[in-house]
Write a protein that holds these residues in place. Structure first.
Motif, PDB file in Angstrom:
ATOM      1  N   ALA A 147       4.523  20.518  -2.056  1.00 39.84           N
ATOM      2  CA  ALA A 147       4.379  21.622  -1.102  1.00 39.84           C
ATOM      3  C   ALA A 147       3.090  22.397  -1.331  1.00 39.84           C
ATOM      4  O   ALA A 147       2.435  22.812  -0.369  1.00 39.84           O
ATOM      5  CB  ALA A 147       5.579  22.560  -1.209  1.00 39.84           C
ATOM      6  N   GLU A 148       2.697  22.558  -2.607  1.00 33.50           N
ATOM      7  CA  GLU A 148       1.584  23.450  -2.924  1.00 33.50           C
ATOM      8  C   GLU A 148       0.271  22.726  -3.201  1.00 33.50           C
ATOM      9  O   GLU A 148      -0.806  23.224  -2.852  1.00 33.50           O
ATOM     10  CB  GLU A 148       1.957  24.304  -4.142  1.00 33.50           C
ATOM     11  CG  GLU A 148       3.193  25.183  -3.920  1.00 33.50           C
ATOM     12  CD  GLU A 148       3.724  25.777  -5.216  1.00 33.50           C
ATOM     13  OE1 GLU A 148       3.045  25.620  -6.259  1.00 33.50           O
ATOM     14  OE2 GLU A 148       4.812  26.372  -5.188  1.00 33.50           O
ATOM     15  N   GLU A 149       0.336  21.559  -3.845  1.00 31.77           N
ATOM     16  CA  GLU A 149      -0.890  20.904  -4.284  1.00 31.77           C
ATOM     17  C   GLU A 149      -1.191  19.600  -3.564  1.00 31.77           C
ATOM     18  O   GLU A 149      -2.343  19.149  -3.556  1.00 31.77           O
ATOM     19  CB  GLU A 149      -0.816  20.641  -5.796  1.00 31.77           C
ATOM     20  CG  GLU A 149      -0.663  21.901  -6.628  1.00 31.77           C
ATOM     21  CD  GLU A 149      -0.649  21.599  -8.108  1.00 31.77           C
ATOM     22  OE1 GLU A 149      -1.410  20.693  -8.525  1.00 31.77           O
ATOM     23  OE2 GLU A 149       0.115  22.246  -8.847  1.00 31.77           O
ATOM     24  N   CYS A 150      -0.187  18.983  -2.982  1.00 34.37           N
ATOM     25  CA  CYS A 150      -0.405  17.684  -2.332  1.00 34.37           C
ATOM     26  C   CYS A 150       0.451  17.596  -1.069  1.00 34.37           C
ATOM     27  O   CYS A 150       1.274  16.686  -0.920  1.00 34.37           O
ATOM     28  CB  CYS A 150      -0.053  16.569  -3.307  1.00 34.37           C
ATOM     29  SG  CYS A 150      -0.790  14.984  -2.918  1.00 34.37           S
ATOM     30  N   PRO A 151       0.269  18.536  -0.144  1.00 34.31           N
ATOM     31  CA  PRO A 151       1.125  18.559   1.046  1.00 34.31           C
ATOM     32  C   PRO A 151       0.748  17.468   2.046  1.00 34.31           C
ATOM     33  O   PRO A 151      -0.375  16.959   2.045  1.00 34.31           O
ATOM     34  CB  PRO A 151       0.854  19.946   1.636  1.00 34.31           C
ATOM     35  CG  PRO A 151      -0.552  20.252   1.212  1.00 34.31           C
ATOM     36  CD  PRO A 151      -0.714  19.629  -0.149  1.00 34.31           C
ATOM     37  N   GLY A 152       1.706  17.124   2.894  1.00 32.67           N
ATOM     38  CA  GLY A 152       1.419  16.232   4.001  1.00 32.67           C
ATOM     39  C   GLY A 152       1.325  14.765   3.672  1.00 32.67           C
ATOM     40  O   GLY A 152       0.841  13.973   4.482  1.00 32.67           O
ATOM     41  N   ILE A 153       1.788  14.354   2.474  1.00 30.01           N
ATOM     42  CA  ILE A 153       1.775  12.944   2.093  1.00 30.01           C
ATOM     43  C   ILE A 153       3.196  12.401   2.163  1.00 30.01           C
ATOM     44  O   ILE A 153       4.137  13.042   1.714  1.00 30.01           O
ATOM     45  CB  ILE A 153       1.221  12.744   0.669  1.00 30.01           C
ATOM     46  CG1 ILE A 153      -0.187  13.309   0.556  1.00 30.01           C
ATOM     47  CG2 ILE A 153       1.244  11.267   0.284  1.00 30.01           C
ATOM     48  CD1 ILE A 153      -1.206  12.593   1.391  1.00 30.01           C
ATOM     49  N   VAL A 154       3.351  11.210   2.739  1.00 29.92           N
ATOM     50  CA  VAL A 154       4.649  10.547   2.808  1.00 29.92           C
ATOM     51  C   VAL A 154       4.501   9.106   2.342  1.00 29.92           C
ATOM     52  O   VAL A 154       3.382   8.578   2.245  1.00 29.92           O
ATOM     53  CB  VAL A 154       5.234  10.575   4.239  1.00 29.92           C
ATOM     54  CG1 VAL A 154       5.502  12.005   4.690  1.00 29.92           C
ATOM     55  CG2 VAL A 154       4.311   9.853   5.213  1.00 29.92           C
ATOM     56  N   THR A 155       5.628   8.473   2.050  1.00 30.39           N
ATOM     57  CA  THR A 155       5.654   7.052   1.711  1.00 30.39           C
ATOM     58  C   THR A 155       6.524   6.336   2.729  1.00 30.39           C
ATOM     59  O   THR A 155       7.701   6.676   2.876  1.00 30.39           O
ATOM     60  CB  THR A 155       6.196   6.828   0.289  1.00 30.39           C
ATOM     61  OG1 THR A 155       5.338   7.492  -0.650  1.00 30.39           O
ATOM     62  CG2 THR A 155       6.246   5.353  -0.044  1.00 30.39           C
ATOM     63  N   HIS A 156       5.941   5.382   3.434  1.00 28.82           N
ATOM     64  CA  HIS A 156       6.650   4.702   4.525  1.00 28.82           C
ATOM     65  C   HIS A 156       6.916   3.253   4.147  1.00 28.82           C
ATOM     66  O   HIS A 156       6.048   2.554   3.614  1.00 28.82           O
ATOM     67  CB  HIS A 156       5.807   4.758   5.805  1.00 28.82           C
ATOM     68  CG  HIS A 156       6.545   4.276   7.009  1.00 28.82           C
ATOM     69  ND1 HIS A 156       7.642   4.939   7.514  1.00 28.82           N
ATOM     70  CD2 HIS A 156       6.357   3.185   7.807  1.00 28.82           C
ATOM     71  CE1 HIS A 156       8.088   4.299   8.576  1.00 28.82           C
ATOM     72  NE2 HIS A 156       7.342   3.221   8.767  1.00 28.82           N
ATOM     73  N   SER A 157       8.131   2.782   4.438  1.00 29.13           N
ATOM     74  CA  SER A 157       8.512   1.402   4.134  1.00 29.13           C
ATOM     75  C   SER A 157       8.548   0.576   5.414  1.00 29.13           C
ATOM     76  O   SER A 157       8.870   1.077   6.495  1.00 29.13           O
ATOM     77  CB  SER A 157       9.875   1.355   3.441  1.00 29.13           C
ATOM     78  OG  SER A 157      10.899   1.737   4.333  1.00 29.13           O
ATOM     79  N   PHE A 158       8.232  -0.715   5.263  1.00 26.95           N
ATOM     80  CA  PHE A 158       8.203  -1.584   6.434  1.00 26.95           C
ATOM     81  C   PHE A 158       8.336  -3.034   5.989  1.00 26.95           C
ATOM     82  O   PHE A 158       7.947  -3.415   4.884  1.00 26.95           O
ATOM     83  CB  PHE A 158       6.910  -1.403   7.232  1.00 26.95           C
ATOM     84  CG  PHE A 158       5.669  -1.309   6.393  1.00 26.95           C
ATOM     85  CD1 PHE A 158       4.945  -2.439   6.066  1.00 26.95           C
ATOM     86  CD2 PHE A 158       5.242  -0.079   5.910  1.00 26.95           C
ATOM     87  CE1 PHE A 158       3.801  -2.353   5.281  1.00 26.95           C
ATOM     88  CE2 PHE A 158       4.095   0.026   5.119  1.00 26.95           C
ATOM     89  CZ  PHE A 158       3.380  -1.126   4.804  1.00 26.95           C
ATOM     90  N   ALA A 159       8.916  -3.848   6.867  1.00 26.92           N
ATOM     91  CA  ALA A 159       9.152  -5.257   6.596  1.00 26.92           C
ATOM     92  C   ALA A 159       8.424  -6.105   7.631  1.00 26.92           C
ATOM     93  O   ALA A 159       7.797  -5.587   8.557  1.00 26.92           O
ATOM     94  CB  ALA A 159      10.643  -5.555   6.615  1.00 26.92           C
ATOM     95  N   ARG A 160       8.510  -7.418   7.440  1.00 33.15           N
ATOM     96  CA  ARG A 160       7.897  -8.390   8.354  1.00 33.15           C
ATOM     97  C   ARG A 160       6.386  -8.170   8.503  1.00 33.15           C
ATOM     98  O   ARG A 160       5.828  -8.324   9.577  1.00 33.15           O
ATOM     99  CB  ARG A 160       8.574  -8.349   9.725  1.00 33.15           C
ATOM    100  CG  ARG A 160      10.068  -8.645   9.669  1.00 33.15           C
ATOM    101  CD  ARG A 160      10.706  -8.520  11.035  1.00 33.15           C
ATOM    102  NE  ARG A 160      12.153  -8.663  10.957  1.00 33.15           N
ATOM    103  CZ  ARG A 160      12.988  -8.422  11.978  1.00 33.15           C
ATOM    104  NH1 ARG A 160      12.505  -8.039  13.148  1.00 33.15           N
ATOM    105  NH2 ARG A 160      14.291  -8.575  11.835  1.00 33.15           N
ATOM    106  N   THR A 161       5.758  -7.797   7.407  1.00 29.36           N
ATOM    107  CA  THR A 161       4.332  -7.506   7.416  1.00 29.36           C
ATOM    108  C   THR A 161       3.665  -8.236   6.260  1.00 29.36           C
ATOM    109  O   THR A 161       3.700  -7.757   5.118  1.00 29.36           O
ATOM    110  CB  THR A 161       4.077  -5.992   7.306  1.00 29.36           C
ATOM    111  OG1 THR A 161       4.809  -5.302   8.320  1.00 29.36           O
ATOM    112  CG2 THR A 161       2.595  -5.679   7.438  1.00 29.36           C
ATOM    113  N   PRO A 162       3.068  -9.402   6.494  1.00 27.42           N
ATOM    114  CA  PRO A 162       2.384 -10.124   5.409  1.00 27.42           C
ATOM    115  C   PRO A 162       1.258  -9.291   4.806  1.00 27.42           C
ATOM    116  O   PRO A 162       0.694  -8.412   5.467  1.00 27.42           O
ATOM    117  CB  PRO A 162       1.832 -11.368   6.112  1.00 27.42           C
ATOM    118  CG  PRO A 162       2.684 -11.530   7.329  1.00 27.42           C
ATOM    119  CD  PRO A 162       3.045 -10.142   7.763  1.00 27.42           C
ATOM    120  N   ARG A 163       0.908  -9.595   3.582  1.00 30.10           N
ATOM    121  CA  ARG A 163      -0.113  -8.826   2.881  1.00 30.10           C
ATOM    122  C   ARG A 163      -1.447  -8.833   3.628  1.00 30.10           C
ATOM    123  O   ARG A 163      -2.166  -7.821   3.644  1.00 30.10           O
ATOM    124  CB  ARG A 163      -0.288  -9.373   1.469  1.00 30.10           C
ATOM    125  CG  ARG A 163      -1.340  -8.644   0.628  1.00 30.10           C
ATOM    126  CD  ARG A 163      -0.973  -7.167   0.461  1.00 30.10           C
ATOM    127  NE  ARG A 163      -1.990  -6.450  -0.266  1.00 30.10           N
ATOM    128  CZ  ARG A 163      -1.920  -6.172  -1.576  1.00 30.10           C
ATOM    129  NH1 ARG A 163      -0.878  -6.575  -2.279  1.00 30.10           N
ATOM    130  NH2 ARG A 163      -2.866  -5.498  -2.169  1.00 30.10           N
TER     131      ARG A 163
END
Length: 332
Positions: A147-163
């Motif tokens: 909230a204070e030092e690194c706001p606005g970052i998320v981690t999103h997961s997804f499938a069927r996506t080759p490297r």
């Protein structure tokens, strides 16, 4: 795009994934899954009626000084402090149940992402009360940091996506000056990416255009080098008060598949979870090279126990609260 720096802990002579064939292991390994949204109707009932879960829940409440179940029941967040404690209790209780009802006696254990805490406790490297206290304090530290030092970052997961597709998407983000890192590598086409929330809709659109399947978004995020200040703060202010022991059961680190047999090895694994990505394929490789063919996944899970990397290599017994509460067929 991904933080690729190598940092393998001293394993006291026990080989990591690159030499695990030298560590003969027969039988079963236990895995404590990463945390996802829970069905309170199921998990809450299990916490109340399972005797081991009820005892651990009471101990957890005494440790943190409030009624964990009551707060969990009223919580509006899938990743609230009380939800995290409840998830830890559920997983450990299910593991103990597997011991008594199925004769589970694993030779290795692992805990990707949040599951590392369960693995640390089950292995004997960390006491249950210390793990509960740590879970409670970490939830507060993470909330403040993001909230204070690194706001606005998320981690999103997804499938069927080759490297290759993910690399191309990452190249576009880099060209636009956007920070991003792979936070989890689950399977050949299954990843989690950390990035600014403002670019999440764009990411989902790009994934779908390439045949990918966006899944869910974790907030708070985790497993990225950007969070090094949080790791350092936690090590200095929280881990200094914890007592780690050499594990009775070796722990396979979720970052690189190395086998941890010392107190410091497990401690470092937990700390590195803040800044290093999860690599489930590396864990699978170590288990296979160690002779493991049966996998017990103790806890609510719709990910690690189901991806092809797991199901094509192991006989999987996924023990969740739903399976425990399901009525048994009547005897003839």
């Amino acid at each position: 795009m991904e933080n690729t720096s190598q940092h393998v802990e001293d394993t006291d002579g026990v080989p990591d994934a690159r030499g695990a064939e030298d560590v003969p292991v027969d039988g079963t390994a236990i895995v404590f899954p990463g945390m996802g949204p829970q069905d309170f109707a199921v998990s809450g009932k299990f916490l109340l009626i399972d005797p081991v879960a009820s005892r651990l829940l009471a101990e957890a409440s005494d440790t943190v000084g409030y009624d964990v179940f009551a707060r969990y029941r009223d919580s509006a967040s899938d990743y609230s402090e009380e939800a995290q404690i409840a998830f830890l209790v559920v997983c450990l209780a299910l593991a103990r149940r597997a011991e008594t009802t199925q004769g589970l006696s694993p030779r290795l254990c692992a805990g990707p992402s949040f599951g590392g805490k369960g693995a640390a406790v089950y292995s004997g490297a960390l006491s249950f009360t210390d793990a509960v206290r740590l879970t409670s304090q970490l939830a507060r530290y993470e909330a403040a940091f993001f909230a204070e030092e690194c706001p606005g970052i998320v981690t999103h997961s997804f499938a069927r996506t080759p490297r290759a597709v993910l690399d191309a998407i990452g190249a576009e983000l880099t060209a636009a000056g956007e920070w991003h890192e792979i936070s989890c590598h689950i399977d050949d086409d299954f990843f989690m990416l950390s990035l600014r929330e403002e670019r999440l809709e764009w990411l989902q659109k790009m994934l779908r255009a390439e045949g990918g399947m966006p899944l869910y978004t974790m907030n708070p995020p985790m497993h990225a080098s950007l969070f090094a200040p949080l790791r350092d703060r936690v090590e200095a202010e929280l881990f200094a008060d914890l007592s780690f022991a050499d594990p009775r059961i070796p722990v396979v680190a979720d970052q690189d598949g190395s086998v941890r047999t010392t107190a410091d090895g497990v401690r470092t694994m937990l700390l590195d979870g803040f800044v290093r990505p999860v690599s489930w394929p590396a864990v699978v490789d170590t288990l296979l090279r160690s002779g493991v063919r049966d996998l017990c996944v103790a806890g609510p899970d719709s990910l690690f126990s189901r991806v092809p990397r797991t199901t094509r290599n192991f006989t999987v017994d996924q023990i969740g609260p739903q399976s425990v509460l399901r009525p048994r067929p009547a005897r003839p």
